[in-house]
Scaffold this motif. Structure first.
Motif, short mmCIF file in Angstrom:
data_model
loop_
_atom_site.label_atom_id
_atom_site.label_comp_id
_atom_site.label_asym_id
_atom_site.label_seq_id
_atom_site.Cartn_x
_atom_site.Cartn_y
_atom_site.Cartn_z
N THR A 1 14.23 -4.11 -8.91
CA THR A 1 12.81 -3.73 -8.91
C THR A 1 12.23 -3.76 -10.31
OG1 THR A 1 13.22 -2.32 -6.98
CG2 THR A 1 11.17 -1.95 -8.19
N ILE B 1 19.23 -2.25 -6.00
CA ILE B 1 17.80 -2.48 -5.76
C ILE B 1 16.91 -1.91 -6.86
CG2 ILE B 1 15.87 -1.94 -4.20
CD1 ILE B 1 17.68 -2.51 -1.88
N ASP C 1 12.28 4.27 0.99
CA ASP C 1 12.76 4.36 2.38
C ASP C 1 14.27 4.40 2.50
OD1 ASP C 1 10.11 4.28 3.17
OD2 ASP C 1 10.12 2.12 3.52
N MET C 2 14.98 4.21 1.40
CA MET C 2 16.43 4.11 1.46
C MET C 2 17.09 5.46 1.68
SD MET C 2 17.43 1.33 -1.48
CE MET C 2 19.18 1.57 -1.18
N LYS D 1 5.42 -8.04 -5.76
CA LYS D 1 6.77 -7.80 -5.25
C LYS D 1 7.29 -6.44 -5.71
CE LYS D 1 10.63 -9.45 -3.32
NZ LYS D 1 10.74 -9.81 -1.90
N LYS E 1 14.31 7.18 -6.90
CA LYS E 1 13.00 7.22 -6.23
C LYS E 1 11.93 7.74 -7.20
CE LYS E 1 14.63 7.91 -1.48
NZ LYS E 1 14.46 8.70 -0.24
N ARG F 1 24.09 -0.35 -2.71
CA ARG F 1 22.72 -0.87 -2.50
C ARG F 1 21.70 0.00 -3.23
NH1 ARG F 1 19.00 -0.14 1.98
NH2 ARG F 1 17.61 -1.94 2.20
N GLU G 1 6.49 -3.77 -3.20
CA GLU G 1 7.30 -4.00 -2.00
C GLU G 1 8.74 -3.49 -2.21
OE1 GLU G 1 9.25 -7.83 0.31
OE2 GLU G 1 7.29 -8.08 -0.68
N MET G 2 9.29 -3.79 -3.39
CA MET G 2 10.64 -3.34 -3.70
C MET G 2 10.68 -1.82 -3.88
SD MET G 2 12.70 -5.98 -3.78
CE MET G 2 14.09 -5.54 -4.81
N SER G 3 9.63 -1.26 -4.48
CA SER G 3 9.56 0.19 -4.66
C SER G 3 9.54 0.89 -3.32
CB SER G 3 8.33 0.57 -5.47
OG SER G 3 8.38 0.03 -6.77
N GLN G 4 8.83 0.30 -2.36
CA GLN G 4 8.78 0.89 -1.02
C GLN G 4 10.16 0.91 -0.37
OE1 GLN G 4 5.65 2.10 -0.11
NE2 GLN G 4 6.95 3.24 1.31
N LYS G 5 10.95 -0.12 -0.66
CA LYS G 5 12.33 -0.14 -0.16
C LYS G 5 13.12 1.04 -0.73
CE LYS G 5 13.14 -5.06 0.76
NZ LYS G 5 13.97 -6.24 0.40
#
Length: 618
Positions: free
Chosen positions: A474, A470, A499-500, A489, A508, A466, A492-496
């Motif tokens: 992104t 992602i 947080d991963m 978007k 990151k 994962r 939003e994807m960058s924030q995921k």
């Protein structure tokens, strides 16, 4: 007899499975991942090792008291134990256990390699080597054909490739040539095995030509040099088989030519024009930096796979002036030096001892066995020698290194179990199996143990997977031409990504840089500070923090970070220039003059020095 045959088949399953999976690891890549080569190979390695571990645990009664394998068992156990200690004390745990970006050479990778080697030690017998030769042919044919397609511009993947066009399935011309050299050596050895039928030997001879053409086209010298080591060993054994005097003559010539080749690569002697490449000089800088890392951190090293985070602190000033202030290296390009530097004295010494153990077992077995078995085994040993030769000038790569450890384990096993000749081979399998105390209870328990370990590994690898998917997704929402017009978007994807868990920290970092480019500077700055806290030694994070702080007008924070950079990268005139500019902007002219003086002391003939003379004035 029927029970003996079924027992024999059951005991052969682990090593046959290991051979097939190693073949798949070498060939598999996934362009949809952020790291299309090393990451998927590591995932397969982790899952397959978990399954093989179940076999070892169930059969522990048969190998646990085996005195003949106690030596390598102890070496592997101590190697993994001390590597684990080094990983635990390493500052960045993700790198220590998973590995650095696009290397994946952390503790878990070496644990899996040790499992593969021990599986080979426990389960390899002479009667499965024909499967190894067949697997070698299949892998060589697929790899050689794909390399040929790449050579003529027919690759079905559009790689972002800064190297020679031949990447093979390994992601780098050097790794591709090394893997093809190992395969080519087994092909060459098969030509001398009378037990193989004519068509198989003919096919191997044609494949040998294809592979050597690909190695030559890759413009990677290490593949040709490494293959010559293995081929030379095969020729020496062939001469020894003819007569003892021819064998000794061949061995002396082999050693002398090897010495001349090494001197030629070091720009000494008559073979200089043929073998010397500028990359050898570069490797000298890498090796010296690795030696210094080890001298300053002898017990447990600078941290598992943390060479890249320390290289600029230890690099020679001439490297910076010759190759540029921004150029770095993430590996010592010598596996022995790499392990001493990153994991310390005990890990380095144990790695040396493991290789010496394999070498001694190989030579002893060649001298012991006779007839066609000698050439079958010599092919195995020579292929391992090819792997060993490239370890002195290259980097561990999962697709290549797995074969080195697997072949090494097989050599040790055969040094114990190889029959002297064909006749004794026919009577060896039944006795061997009876000594192993195989029973139906252990056979039924194996899938349970292997299943539990494998399920755990699959869950773990799914998180890593994962973390590879992602970031690639992104990028699709990022407008590189006009970043501020990127899709909502994207953030939003960058924030995921931020947080991963179990995601490469550098992914990151990449996302944070893109977020800054879209105009969300405060969010990017916050994430960069977290990354800097997690890995204070990362120059990428420090430079990005400095540049973003300057862009946002916070020159004092930039000065703070650039001063940290001077400790980790003391020979970077670019950083001193920017630091001097920052001091000038806040009116601290004494510090500005100090920065200019430092630049002029070690980089007087660079563009940075000229700029400093004109700009860093009060």
């Amino acid at each position: 007899m029927k029970r003996s045959n079924s027992a024999s088949a059951a005991m052969q399953k682990p090593i046959i499975l290991a051979i097939y999976i190693a073949s798949f690891v070498t060939l598999y890549f996934n362009p949809s991942l952020q790291d299309p080569f090393n990451s998927p190979k590591q995932g397969i390695l982790l899952i397959s090792s978990a399954w093989l571990l179940g076999h070892l645990i169930v059969d522990r009664k048969s190998w646990g008291k085996n005195r003949e394998i106690s030596g390598i068992k102890k070496l592997l156990f101590m190697f993994i134990l001390f590597l684990l200690i080094s990983a635990v004390v390493t500052d960045v745990k993700y790198v220590a256990f998973i590995g650095d970006t696009q290397r994946k050479l952390g503790f878990l990778t070496y644990l899996c390699l040790a499992i593969y080697m021990f599986v080979a030690v426990v389960y390899t017998r002479i009667n499965i080597l024909h499967k190894l030769y067949v697997a070698n042919f299949v892998v060589g044919l697929m790899l050689g054909t794909y390399a040929l397609m790449q050579n003529y511009g027919k690759d079905f993947v559009e790689w972002n490739n800064p190297y020679n066009k031949i990447l093979g399935t390994l992601g780098n011309p050097n790794f591709a040539s090394a893997s093809m050299a190992i395969i080519a050596c087994l092909c060459f050895a098969s030509l001398f095995v009378k037990e193989f039928n004519f068509l198989f030997r003919l096919a191997n001879s044609l494949l040998l030509i294809l592979l050597m053409f690909d190695v030559y086209s890759s413009d990677s010298l290490q593949g040709l040099v490494a293959f010559s080591v293995g081929a030379g060993a095969i020729i020496v054994v062939q001469l020894k088989n003819k007569s003892s005097s021819l064998g000794w003559t061949g061995l002396i010539l082999f050693i002398l030519s090897g010495i001349l080749a090494i001197l030629g690569m070091l720009q000494i002697g008559p073979l200089t024009d043929l073998l010397y490449k500028g990359s050898v000089t570069v490797r000298g800088y890498y090796w010296r930096a690795g030696f210094e890392m080890f001298q300053n951190n002898p017990l447990f090293g600078i941290g598992v796979d943390r060479y890249g985070a320390n290289f600029k602190e230890y690099r020679n000033v001439n490297y910076a002036l010759t190759y540029g202030f921004d150029i770095s290296s993430s590996n010592a390009h010598n596996i022995f030096i790499q392990l001493f530097a990153t994991s310390g004295l005990f890990v380095g010494l144990l790695y040396v001892l493991i290789n010496i153990y394999v070498l001694v077992c190989g030579i002893r077995t060649i001298l012991k066995i006779r007839s066609d078995l000698r050439f079958i085994f010599t092919g195995l040993f020579s292929a391992w020698l090819v792997y060993l030769a490239q370890t002195f000038i290259s980097i561990d790569n999962i697709g290549v290194t797995l074969w080195g450890w697997l072949l090494g384990g097989a050599i040790i096993a055969l040094s114990i179990n190889a029959p002297i000749n064909i006749e004794s081979q026919k009577n060896s399998s039944t006795t061997d199996i009876n000594n192993r105390n195989l029973n139906s209870k252990s056979v039924s328990l194996q899938p349970i143990f292997s299943g539990v370990f494998t399920l755990t590994a699959i869950v773990f690898v799914s998180y890593l997977y994962r973390g590879e998917v992602i970031p690639m997704q992104t990028i699709g929402f990022y407008n590189s031409t006009n970043p501020t017009e990127s899709s909502p978007k994207h953030f939003e994807m960058s924030q995921k990504i931020f947080d991963m868990i179990l995601i490469d920290p550098n992914y990151k970092f990449g996302a944070a840089k893109q977020v800054a480019m879209t105009g969300k500077k405060d969010e990017a700055l916050s994430e960069l500070k977290l990354l800097n806290k997690y890995d204070p030694r990362s120059l990428d994070y420090l430079l990005a923090l400095s540049a973003l702080s300057e862009n946002m007008g916070d020159y004092r924070y930039s000065i703070l970070k650039r001063n940290e950079i001077t400790k980790l990268d003391p020979w970077n005139a670019k950083n001193y220039l920017e630091l001097g500019r920052d001091y000038k902007l806040i009116g601290e002219f004494t510090e500005m003059e100090r920065c200019k003086k430092i630049i002029l002391e070690f980089a007087a003939n660079t563009p940075e020095a000229s700029i400093a003379l004109t700009e860093l004035v009060s």
